[in-house]
Design a protein around this motif. Sequence first.
Motif, PDB file in Angstrom:
ATOM      1  N   PRO A  90      10.630   7.986 -25.569  1.00  0.00           N
ATOM      2  CA  PRO A  90      11.149   9.046 -24.862  1.00  0.00           C
ATOM      3  C   PRO A  90      11.922   9.737 -25.323  1.00  0.00           C
ATOM      4  O   PRO A  90      11.371  10.560 -24.362  1.00  0.00           O
ATOM      5  N   ASP A  99       8.954  13.438 -19.599  1.00  0.00           N
ATOM      6  CA  ASP A  99       8.100  11.789 -19.598  1.00  0.00           C
ATOM      7  C   ASP A  99       7.061  11.474 -17.916  1.00  0.00           C
ATOM      8  O   ASP A  99       7.652  12.399 -17.547  1.00  0.00           O
ATOM      9  N   LYS A 100       7.008   9.997 -18.663  1.00  0.00           N
ATOM     10  CA  LYS A 100       6.181  10.035 -16.867  1.00  0.00           C
ATOM     11  C   LYS A 100       7.234   9.963 -15.866  1.00  0.00           C
ATOM     12  O   LYS A 100       7.930   9.610 -16.248  1.00  0.00           O
ATOM     13  N   ALA A 101       7.012   9.472 -14.308  1.00  0.00           N
ATOM     14  CA  ALA A 101       7.556   8.972 -13.578  1.00  0.00           C
ATOM     15  C   ALA A 101       7.610   8.117 -13.409  1.00  0.00           C
ATOM     16  O   ALA A 101       7.308   7.294 -13.710  1.00  0.00           O
ATOM     17  N   PRO A 102       8.577   8.002 -12.565  1.00  0.00           N
ATOM     18  CA  PRO A 102       9.221   6.448 -13.134  1.00  0.00           C
ATOM     19  C   PRO A 102       8.721   4.775 -12.251  1.00  0.00           C
ATOM     20  O   PRO A 102       8.052   4.524 -12.442  1.00  0.00           O
ATOM     21  N   ASP A 103       6.996   5.555 -11.380  1.00  0.00           N
ATOM     22  CA  ASP A 103       6.743   4.854 -10.736  1.00  0.00           C
ATOM     23  C   ASP A 103       5.086   5.123 -12.153  1.00  0.00           C
ATOM     24  O   ASP A 103       3.982   4.561 -11.441  1.00  0.00           O
ATOM     25  N   LYS A 104       5.258   5.402 -13.028  1.00  0.00           N
ATOM     26  CA  LYS A 104       4.202   5.608 -14.205  1.00  0.00           C
ATOM     27  C   LYS A 104       3.072   6.404 -13.560  1.00  0.00           C
ATOM     28  O   LYS A 104       2.482   6.940 -14.987  1.00  0.00           O
ATOM     29  N   SER A 105       2.978   7.005 -13.009  1.00  0.00           N
ATOM     30  CA  SER A 105       2.062   8.509 -12.977  1.00  0.00           C
ATOM     31  C   SER A 105       2.820   9.225 -13.799  1.00  0.00           C
ATOM     32  O   SER A 105       3.932   9.655 -14.391  1.00  0.00           O
ATOM     33  N   GLY A 107       4.037  12.564 -13.056  1.00  0.00           N
ATOM     34  CA  GLY A 107       5.036  13.215 -13.045  1.00  0.00           C
ATOM     35  C   GLY A 107       5.242  14.679 -13.161  1.00  0.00           C
ATOM     36  O   GLY A 107       3.915  15.352 -13.554  1.00  0.00           O
TER      37      GLY A 107
END
Length: 126
Positions: A90, A99-105, A107
């Motif tokens: 991270p 980083d990637k977005a919290p929904d793992k997209s 971002g």
Amino acid sequence: LRNKDDKTKIKLVFANVNPEDILLKDEIDALASANPDRFSVFYVLNNPPSGLMAMFNSWTGGVGYVNEAICKEHLPAPSDDNKVFVCGPPPMMAAISGDKAPDKSQGDLSGILAGIGYTKGQVYKF
């Protein structure tokens, strides 16, 4: 790299803490040696060899963290013809691309890559 008709060029910036942390180094070096026009690697170490170890293994890679200068020198220029793939812990992700977005997209794109002109569509985060 096996397909000689494929002209895709690959540049790998591979960051680790210590020399012994570099996974598959011999295999990666062999690929780079066998495909110099299509594949290159630049290693970055937080702790390069020192003391007696340095006498037997002079370090020619980067030292410290992947930074703007390393990205500018060892990655292709920002272009819709190029794609940069980023993975790491991270703090490294935050510094390089965000980083990637919290929904793992994917971002938003931030960090060094955004600062030197890459767009969200030119960067893929793992």
